[in-house]
Design an enzyme around this catalytic site. Sequence first.
Site, PDB file in Angstrom:
ATOM      1  N   ASP A  95      84.128 -88.444 118.624  1.00  0.00           N
ATOM      2  CA  ASP A  95      84.603 -89.928 118.958  1.00  0.00           C
ATOM      3  C   ASP A  95      83.794 -90.820 117.749  1.00  0.00           C
ATOM      4  O   ASP A  95      82.544 -90.691 117.352  1.00  0.00           O
ATOM      5  CB  ASP A  95      83.807 -90.515 120.284  1.00  0.00           C
TER       6      ASP A  95
ATOM      7  N   ASP B 274      83.008 -85.606 128.562  1.00  0.00           N
ATOM      8  CA  ASP B 274      84.535 -85.246 128.295  1.00  0.00           C
ATOM      9  C   ASP B 274      84.809 -84.231 127.011  1.00  0.00           C
ATOM     10  O   ASP B 274      85.949 -84.003 126.535  1.00  0.00           O
ATOM     11  CB  ASP B 274      85.303 -86.458 128.150  1.00  0.00           C
ATOM     12  N   HIS B 275      83.713 -83.882 126.346  1.00  0.00           N
ATOM     13  CA  HIS B 275      83.892 -83.101 125.159  1.00  0.00           C
ATOM     14  C   HIS B 275      83.164 -81.693 125.159  1.00  0.00           C
ATOM     15  O   HIS B 275      83.541 -80.822 124.540  1.00  0.00           O
ATOM     16  CB  HIS B 275      83.107 -83.847 123.828  1.00  0.00           C
TER      17      HIS B 275
ATOM     18  N   HIS C  51      79.984 -83.798 119.686  1.00  0.00           N
ATOM     19  CA  HIS C  51      78.863 -84.571 120.652  1.00  0.00           C
ATOM     20  C   HIS C  51      78.723 -84.259 121.954  1.00  0.00           C
ATOM     21  O   HIS C  51      79.599 -83.819 122.513  1.00  0.00           O
ATOM     22  CB  HIS C  51      78.845 -86.220 120.357  1.00  0.00           C
TER      23      HIS C  51
ATOM     24  N   HIS D 146      92.755 -88.566 122.392  1.00  0.00           N
ATOM     25  CA  HIS D 146      91.506 -89.227 123.062  1.00  0.00           C
ATOM     26  C   HIS D 146      91.766 -90.587 123.827  1.00  0.00           C
ATOM     27  O   HIS D 146      91.174 -91.751 123.540  1.00  0.00           O
ATOM     28  CB  HIS D 146      90.201 -89.194 122.258  1.00  0.00           C
TER      29      HIS D 146
ATOM     30  N   HIS E  83      78.985 -92.991 116.587  1.00  0.00           N
ATOM     31  CA  HIS E  83      79.232 -93.107 118.070  1.00  0.00           C
ATOM     32  C   HIS E  83      78.032 -93.556 118.690  1.00  0.00           C
ATOM     33  O   HIS E  83      76.965 -94.093 117.802  1.00  0.00           O
ATOM     34  CB  HIS E  83      79.808 -91.780 118.484  1.00  0.00           C
TER      35      HIS E  83
ATOM     36  N   HIS F 294      78.962 -85.616 125.040  1.00  0.00           N
ATOM     37  CA  HIS F 294      79.262 -86.457 126.252  1.00  0.00           C
ATOM     38  C   HIS F 294      80.230 -85.549 127.022  1.00  0.00           C
ATOM     39  O   HIS F 294      81.109 -84.606 126.326  1.00  0.00           O
ATOM     40  CB  HIS F 294      80.243 -87.620 125.668  1.00  0.00           C
TER      41      HIS F 294
HETATM   42 ZN   LIG Z   1      84.840 -88.782 124.388  1.00  0.00          ZN
HETATM   43 ZN   LIG Z   2      81.888 -89.744 123.304  1.00  0.00          ZN
END
Ligand SMILES: [Zn+2]
Ligand SMILES: [Zn+2]
Length: 307
Positions: free
Chosen positions: A211, A66-67, A62, A269, A140, A64
């Site tokens: 997530d 941090d990914h 996805h 995570h 999510h 976001h």
């Molecule tokens: Zn994340």
């Molecule tokens: Zn996320």
Amino acid sequence: MSVKLVFLGTGSGKPVPSRNVSSVALFREGETFMFDCGEGTQVQLARSPLRPGALAGVFLTHFHGDHVNGLPGFLGTLGLNQREESLAVVAPRGLRKWLRALRDTNILGTNYRLELTEVTEEGVVLSGDGYRIEAHALDHRVDCYGYAFIEDARPGRFDLDAARALGVPPGPMFGKLQRGEAVTLDDGTVVTPEQVLGDARPGLKIAYCCDTKPCDGAIALARDADVLIHESTYPAGNERTAHKRGHSTSGDAARAALEGGARKLVLTHFSQKHPGVGDFLPGARAIFPNTIAARDLMELEVTRREV
Ligand SMILES: [Zn+2]
Ligand SMILES: [Zn+2]
């Protein structure tokens, strides 16, 4: 023969020196598949035994940061390394728009071909020699898909004694039967593969579930998985907060593993507010004992089950 997993980043939100953000690499028979590519992933990859040249595909769960924030830099480095082979990149809707904007602003200059797939529904997103990768919708705060790497089943074991008893002469006929073809003996008798092969042996299933709060997609990913890699942003007991933010606790991850019949659970995570994994493990192991916590650059060898 086995599959090797290398955990390149195991933290959520932002990278810290002891824990980078999300990315897992799966290495199988000379090919590497990367799941998520948080900021700094390419540095982690350089610190690992894996070589980026063997990269077959990148799968983003996805959008976001941090990914995904590591992808533009990583793609650029592959270009600097004179990569020529095309690269599959799979992600939810928005991938094309994002990469187009990066190209338009001259941030992304790749001289190799990117084969882009935007995931809009569950199903197979990539298949290759002896494997496929399936996407399952997660729950999510934004469009999000988890991925399962699934090997084809292997033919059953060849029963030498049964073949001899049926009068099959050693030699090319053995090979034909092993490949699933029937053979005709000199006296006209037909011997079928079913007579000399055991039950088909399952290939490996490795699932990456990140997530999400608890949902059906997580259970589908966990279903019969040899390894379930599941997000564990919060320690067990913090379900209310976790679910409100679209995340899982270590207890949720363990419940998904149990319900899906996974064989091993790997937590990842982790919230960077919890520097140690000691806060996460007990709550998961109380529900699903075969649980470990991933740490950055941890390698995990997964071997096929013999039945
Ligand atoms: Zn994340
Ligand atoms: Zn996320």
